[in-house]
Write a protein that holds these residues in place. Structure first.
Motif, PDB file in Angstrom:
ATOM      1  N   LEU A   1      53.680  21.256  48.315  1.00 48.66           N
ATOM      2  CA  LEU A   1      53.752  22.466  47.486  1.00 48.66           C
ATOM      3  C   LEU A   1      52.458  23.276  47.502  1.00 48.66           C
ATOM      4  O   LEU A   1      52.432  24.395  47.011  1.00 48.66           O
ATOM      5  CB  LEU A   1      54.097  22.089  46.042  1.00 48.66           C
ATOM      6  CG  LEU A   1      55.400  21.314  45.834  1.00 48.66           C
ATOM      7  CD1 LEU A   1      55.557  20.948  44.371  1.00 48.66           C
ATOM      8  CD2 LEU A   1      56.593  22.121  46.325  1.00 48.66           C
ATOM      9  N   ASN A   2      51.390  22.675  48.012  1.00 46.28           N
ATOM     10  CA  ASN A   2      50.075  23.306  48.036  1.00 46.28           C
ATOM     11  C   ASN A   2      49.611  23.692  46.623  1.00 46.28           C
ATOM     12  O   ASN A   2      48.967  24.708  46.422  1.00 46.28           O
ATOM     13  CB  ASN A   2      50.051  24.518  48.976  1.00 46.28           C
ATOM     14  CG  ASN A   2      48.641  24.837  49.426  1.00 46.28           C
ATOM     15  OD1 ASN A   2      47.770  23.968  49.399  1.00 46.28           O
ATOM     16  ND2 ASN A   2      48.417  26.079  49.829  1.00 46.28           N
ATOM     17  N   ALA A   3      49.991  22.868  45.656  1.00 48.71           N
ATOM     18  CA  ALA A   3      49.590  23.073  44.258  1.00 48.71           C
ATOM     19  C   ALA A   3      49.336  21.694  43.645  1.00 48.71           C
ATOM     20  O   ALA A   3      50.272  20.974  43.297  1.00 48.71           O
ATOM     21  CB  ALA A   3      50.671  23.814  43.488  1.00 48.71           C
ATOM     22  N   THR A   4      48.075  21.329  43.559  1.00 49.23           N
ATOM     23  CA  THR A   4      47.721  20.008  43.051  1.00 49.23           C
ATOM     24  C   THR A   4      47.940  19.929  41.544  1.00 49.23           C
ATOM     25  O   THR A   4      47.387  20.728  40.789  1.00 49.23           O
ATOM     26  CB  THR A   4      46.239  19.707  43.363  1.00 49.23           C
ATOM     27  OG1 THR A   4      46.057  19.826  44.766  1.00 49.23           O
ATOM     28  CG2 THR A   4      45.840  18.339  42.895  1.00 49.23           C
ATOM     29  N   PRO A   5      48.742  18.957  41.083  1.00 51.96           N
ATOM     30  CA  PRO A   5      48.899  18.772  39.634  1.00 51.96           C
ATOM     31  C   PRO A   5      47.612  18.160  39.064  1.00 51.96           C
ATOM     32  O   PRO A   5      47.251  17.038  39.403  1.00 51.96           O
ATOM     33  CB  PRO A   5      50.088  17.812  39.516  1.00 51.96           C
ATOM     34  CG  PRO A   5      50.258  17.187  40.852  1.00 51.96           C
ATOM     35  CD  PRO A   5      49.601  18.067  41.852  1.00 51.96           C
ATOM     36  N   THR A   6      46.937  18.904  38.226  1.00 54.96           N
ATOM     37  CA  THR A   6      45.615  18.488  37.743  1.00 54.96           C
ATOM     38  C   THR A   6      45.672  17.417  36.658  1.00 54.96           C
ATOM     39  O   THR A   6      44.686  16.737  36.417  1.00 54.96           O
ATOM     40  CB  THR A   6      44.857  19.711  37.200  1.00 54.96           C
ATOM     41  OG1 THR A   6      45.663  20.336  36.196  1.00 54.96           O
ATOM     42  CG2 THR A   6      44.557  20.699  38.307  1.00 54.96           C
ATOM     43  N   TRP A   7      46.808  17.253  36.021  1.00 60.07           N
ATOM     44  CA  TRP A   7      46.929  16.295  34.931  1.00 60.07           C
ATOM     45  C   TRP A   7      47.029  14.853  35.409  1.00 60.07           C
ATOM     46  O   TRP A   7      46.817  13.914  34.644  1.00 60.07           O
ATOM     47  CB  TRP A   7      48.148  16.617  34.075  1.00 60.07           C
ATOM     48  CG  TRP A   7      49.425  16.696  34.879  1.00 60.07           C
ATOM     49  CD1 TRP A   7      49.949  17.815  35.446  1.00 60.07           C
ATOM     50  CD2 TRP A   7      50.299  15.624  35.225  1.00 60.07           C
ATOM     51  NE1 TRP A   7      51.111  17.506  36.135  1.00 60.07           N
ATOM     52  CE2 TRP A   7      51.335  16.156  36.009  1.00 60.07           C
ATOM     53  CE3 TRP A   7      50.304  14.257  34.959  1.00 60.07           C
ATOM     54  CZ2 TRP A   7      52.365  15.377  36.516  1.00 60.07           C
ATOM     55  CZ3 TRP A   7      51.328  13.481  35.469  1.00 60.07           C
ATOM     56  CH2 TRP A   7      52.352  14.042  36.229  1.00 60.07           C
TER      57      TRP A   7
END
Length: 175
Positions: A50-56
Motif C-alpha cells: 500500500l506504500n503507507a506504513t501503519p505507524t501504530w
C-alpha cells in the motif's frame, strides 16, 4: 485424619486455582503472539504493497511484547520451566538441596514482590500520560510488569506452601 484430609483438599484447590491462572496466562500470551504476528504482517503489507506504513504497529507491538514476556515468565515460575541453574542443586547432598530449593523459591517470591510493588508505582506514575499514536495510557506499558510480579509472587508462594506441606512434585526439588 479429618485434618489431613482437609489440608489435602485445600492444597488440591490451591493447586487447581494456580493451574487455572497459569492456563489463562498461556491463553492470553498465545493470543498476544498471534496478534503480534498479524499486526507485523499488516505492517509489511502496508509498507510494501500500500506504500503507507501503519505507524501504530510499533507501539502496539511493544505492549504485546511486554505482556508476552512477563506473563510467560510467571508461567515459567509456576511450571518450574523458567531459566535456572539446577546443576548446583543436583550435585549437592539432599539436605543442602532442600535449603537451595527453599532459598530459590523465597528469592523468586521476593523478586515477584518487588516487581509488583515497583511496577505498580510506575504504572500509577505513568497513567496520566498517553502513548503517542495509539492514545492509551502510558501506564499500560508497565502494567504487565505489575501483573507478572504479582503472579510470580503468587506462584512462588504456592511452591513454598506445597514444599512445606510435603506435596512438592517438582522433579529437581527434594527427592
Amino acid at each position: 485424619m479429618s485434618d489431613v484430609l482437609h489440608k489435602s483438599t485445600r492444597l488440591r484447590r490451591m493447586s487447581t486455582a494456580l493451574d487455572a491462572i497459569a492456563l489463562i496466562c498461556k491463553i492470553v500470551t498465545g493470543i498476544a503472539l498471534v496478534v503480534l504476528t498479524v499486526i507485523f504482517g499488516w505492517l509489511v503489507f502496508g509498507r510494501y504493497v500500500l506504500n503507507a506504513t501503519p505507524t501504530w504497529v510499533e507501539q502496539v507491538a511493544l505492549l504485546l511484547v511486554m505482556l508476552i514476556a512477563f506473563l510467560g515468565a510467571a508461567v515459567g515460575v509456576h511450571e518450574h520451566t523458567h531459566l535456572s541453574v539446577s546443576i548446583l542443586r543436583s550435585s549437592v547432598p539432599r539436605r543442602v538441596r532442600s535449603v537451595l530449593v527453599v532459598m530459590s523459591d523465597i528469592a523468586m517470591a521476593g523478586f515477584g514482590g518487588l516487581m509488583l510493588w515497583y511496577g505498580w508505582q510506575l504504572t500509577l506514575f505513568k497513567w496520566g500520560s498517553l502513548i503517542p499514536l495509539i492514545q492509551v495510557p502510558e501506564g499500560l506499558r508497565s502494567l504487565p510488569l505489575t501483573v507478572g510480579g504479582a503472579l510470580i509472587l503468587l506462584f512462588s508462594l504456592g511452591h513454598l506452601i506445597r514444599l512445606f506441606l510435603g506435596a512438592d512434585e517438582r522433579s529437581d526439588s527434594i527427592e
